[in-house]
Design a protein around this motif. Structure first.
Motif, short mmCIF file in Angstrom:
data_model
loop_
_atom_site.label_atom_id
_atom_site.label_comp_id
_atom_site.label_asym_id
_atom_site.label_seq_id
_atom_site.Cartn_x
_atom_site.Cartn_y
_atom_site.Cartn_z
N ARG A 35 0.85 -1.19 0.00
CA ARG A 35 0.00 0.00 0.00
C ARG A 35 0.88 1.24 0.00
NH1 ARG A 35 -5.31 -0.33 0.24
NH2 ARG A 35 -6.28 -2.32 0.79
N SER A 54 0.53 4.36 -0.53
CA SER A 54 0.11 5.61 0.09
C SER A 54 0.35 5.66 1.60
CB SER A 54 -1.37 5.87 -0.19
OG SER A 54 -2.19 4.87 0.38
N ARG A 55 0.66 4.54 2.21
CA ARG A 55 0.87 4.49 3.65
C ARG A 55 2.33 4.62 4.07
NH1 ARG A 55 -3.29 -0.21 5.90
NH2 ARG A 55 -5.21 0.71 5.03
N TYR A 56 3.23 4.73 3.10
CA TYR A 56 4.66 4.74 3.41
C TYR A 56 5.35 5.99 2.93
CZ TYR A 56 4.27 -0.18 4.65
OH TYR A 56 3.92 -1.36 5.25
N SER A 90 7.03 12.29 2.93
CA SER A 90 6.09 11.59 3.78
C SER A 90 4.98 10.96 2.95
CB SER A 90 5.49 12.55 4.82
OG SER A 90 4.74 13.57 4.19
N SER A 91 4.19 10.11 3.59
CA SER A 91 3.17 9.36 2.87
C SER A 91 2.13 10.23 2.18
CB SER A 91 2.48 8.38 3.82
OG SER A 91 1.84 9.08 4.88
N THR A 92 1.84 11.38 2.77
CA THR A 92 0.83 12.28 2.22
C THR A 92 1.43 13.51 1.53
OG1 THR A 92 0.60 13.51 4.30
CG2 THR A 92 -0.80 11.57 4.00
N ASN A 137 0.10 9.32 -5.26
CA ASN A 137 -0.35 8.08 -4.64
C ASN A 137 -1.34 7.31 -5.51
OD1 ASN A 137 1.28 8.51 -2.46
ND2 ASN A 137 -0.34 9.17 -1.07
N ASN A 143 0.89 5.31 -7.64
CA ASN A 143 1.92 4.55 -6.93
C ASN A 143 3.32 4.89 -7.44
OD1 ASN A 143 -0.15 3.32 -5.53
ND2 ASN A 143 0.21 1.27 -6.33
N THR A 197 11.49 2.31 0.05
CA THR A 197 10.39 2.53 0.98
C THR A 197 10.96 2.61 2.38
OG1 THR A 197 8.93 1.22 -0.46
CG2 THR A 197 8.19 1.65 1.79
#
Length: 114
Positions: A28, A30-32, A52-54, A74, A77, A98
């Motif tokens: 996933r 978007s979470r990393y 950062s992830s966001t 995101n 990917n 990652t």
């Protein structure tokens, strides 16, 4: 399984620009948080930039600050590294990774030379 595939490297003249891409799969995205490193001949791998992830925060090595920009999409990917005002000392193999995982891409060669 996790896969990271870098692309966009090549030969560029000093002062030129390149945009590197890293396509991620197998997790996933978007979470990393993500990072770019580079390794030049005779030197250890060094951290270039993180995001950062966001995309709420980014960090850069002093040597590239003001010239490089890390970003991500995101939905695709994908993480990017926009490199402007390139210098010969930027010559290296560039890798994405990652944060918090041991996985690395195959790397893409960036050569800055006239």
């Amino acid at each position: 399984q996790v896969q990271l595939v870098e692309s966009g490297g090549g030969l560029v003249q000093p002062g030129g620009s390149l945009r590197l891409s890293c396509a991620a799969s197998g997790f996933r995205f978007s979470r990393y948080a993500m990072s770019w490193h580079r390794q030049a001949p005779g030197k250890e791998r060094e951290l270039v930039a993180t995001i950062s992830s966001t995309s709420s925060s980014t960090n850069y090595a002093d040597s590239v600050k003001g010239r490089f920009t890390i970003s991500r999409d995101n939905a695709k990917n994908t993480v990017y590294l926009q490199m402007n005002s390139l210098k010969p000392e930027d010559t290296a193999v560039y890798y994405c990774s990652t944060i918090g995982r041991p996985d690395w891409g195959q790397g893409t060669q960036v050569t800055v030379s006239s």
